[in-house]
Design a protein around this motif. Structure first.
Motif: not given
Length: 463
Positions: A167-171, A179-183, A206-210
């Motif tokens: 697993f490699v986060p995309a954001v 920032t995560r929402q923009v990504e 919305h973006p979450e914690y993990a």
């Protein structure tokens, strides 16, 4: 609306004619195939598909499927019970035309959930959607109570996995961060547009914690439609992500450590259009029926985890002090309690008040989870159950002597709680209850000897 009548050989009144008309309309819009969707006991979404021209035939006579899928594991191995898991027999899949929708993110395709009946035209006792529908119908008939429900969707967005499945986060932006929402902006905008085209009423996104995690909340519906919507939303998220070269995981844990993906369930009981969780004289405005339903859910929560947290990976997520709700405790707006009482804003409580059940993830079959939660609540109603003392703060700091009990810490413990819970087993019936136990035991055996990281890897891309 959801079709509440059982399928019948030859079709329910008007269904065949309606399916023929829908088939022509869909074909005229370039829809070539229809996904017939169901969820197995392990929580895996399974499908059969038909050409659009065959919709009327499916509405009349169904589409064939083996009963063996009721005892599939997440890794596609098969376990058995005394009546399920053999190569014998056949079932018929009947699409619910009321829930048929053109898939905005999969051009050329439509989607519909199915009920399953036997070749003799009888209800299939292993059909989880039928179980939920019957539970809702019986509550309306015998207690004059209806329910509204919604399933929260949390998922992790990743770069397409290599052969090792890592697993490699995309954001990379921070938790809940702009920032995560923009990504993810382009993908997220397409997702919201696709859901709107499909008639899905989104409340929040919305973006979450993990790492790489997002959450989407939808409006409450009748429980069968809410379960259908949970399946449809996940199908849409996956399809939109793929169009953007991304992968998604709804697994309870994508790694052996840290916060996982939840699937919290919101549930409210209503009578004659009145929300029983507001306007009453019990704590936080609950009416007596609502308190008894809440007490029934809370009392059966240890056994319910075998259904709401059904994967070995679920117990990587169910950790104290991570807002996963791992204690048999309740409180108003207490996000660490297993049962959160939500009152809503002043002036809107007659519509917004509900229960949030926390120890739920998206490995759960939503039809089984909602049906069992309602059955537990109805058991509390029948017994006139009362809620224990409310807690505030983190229940991890309280003791057993204060009436707070830790929920099962493994799937094996949850299965043992489920075995001895007569109300849940009776509600499910012997065929479905035995399938739940057999599949859970199969999942336990499938990961025997694995460490936490290996367990997470085993389920990372299954859900």
């Amino acid at each position: 609306m959801t079709t509440l009548a059982d399928p019948v050989p030859g079709g329910r009144p008007g269904d065949v004619e309606r399916a023929g008309a829908l088939s022509g309309e869909l074909a005229g819009r370039g829809v070539h195939g229809i996904v017939l969707a169901y969820v197995d006991t392990a929580g895996i979404g399974r499908v059969k598909t038909i050409p659009t021209a065959k919709l009327a035939s499916a509405a009349a006579w169904g589409v064939g499927m083996s009963p063996v899928f009721d005892t599939f594991l997440a890794n596609d191995s098969i376990v058995t019970t005394d009546v399920l898991g053999s190569p014998d027999g056949d079932l018929r899949l009947y699409p619910d035309l009321d829930q048929l929708v053109e898939l905005a993110a999969q051009p050329g395709w439509a989607w519909a959930p199915v009920d399953r009946i036997t070749q003799e035209g009888e209800r299939h006792p292993g059909c989880s959607r039928t179980f939920l529908r019957r539970t809702v119908q019986e509550a309306a008939a015998h207690q004059e109570i209806t329910f509204k429900a919604a399933v929260e969707i949390e998922w992790a967005v990743a770069r397409p996995p290599d052969a090792d499945g890592a697993f490699v986060p995309a954001v990379t932006g921070p938790a809940y961060g702009a920032t995560r929402q923009v990504e993810l902006s382009d993908c997220a905008a397409e997702l919201l547009a696709a859901l709107a085209r499909q008639g899905v009423d989104v409340d929040q996104f919305h973006p979450e914690y993990a790492a790489g995690q997002f959450e989407l909340s939808v409006a409450a519906l009748d429980p069968v439609a809410a379960a259908d919507r949970s399946v449809l939303v996940r199908q849409t998220i996956r399809a939109v992500a793929r169009r953007h070269g991304l992968a998604v995981s709804f697994a309870p844990a994508v790694s052996g450590q840290g916060v996982g993906n939840g699937g919290h369930i919101h549930l409210s009981a209503w009578r004659d259009g009145v929300n029983l969780h507001a306007g009453g004289d019990r704590r936080h405005g609950m009416r007596p029926e609502a308190e008894s339903i809440a007490a029934g859910v809370l009392g059966h929560l240890p056994a319910l985890t075998a259904v709401t947290a059904p994967s070995p990976a679920s117990y990587l997520r169910l950790k104290p002090s991570q807002w996963a709700g791992v204690f048999t405790a309740w409180g108003r707006e207490t996000r660490e309690a297993g049962l959160r009482v939500i009152t809503g804003m002043a002036g809107h409580r007659d519509q917004a008040a509900n229960l949030e059940v926390k120890p739920v993830d998206l490995a759960a079959n939503p039809y089984l989870a909602l049906g069992c939660l309602i059955a537990a609540g109805l058991d509390g109603l029948a017994k006139g159950a009362r809620l224990p003392q409310e807690i505030t703060g983190d229940p991890a700091h309280l003791s057993d002597a204060e009436g707070v009990r830790r929920l099962p810490t493994s799937l094996g413990e949850a299965v043992e709680e489920f075995r001895t819970c007569r109300p849940l087993r009776a509600a499910l019936g012997p065929v479905l209850a035995d399938a739940v136990i057999a599949v859970r035991q199969g999942e336990i055996g499938a990961v025997a000897g694995l460490d936490d990281d290996q367990v997470a890897a085993a389920y990372r891309w299954k859900y």
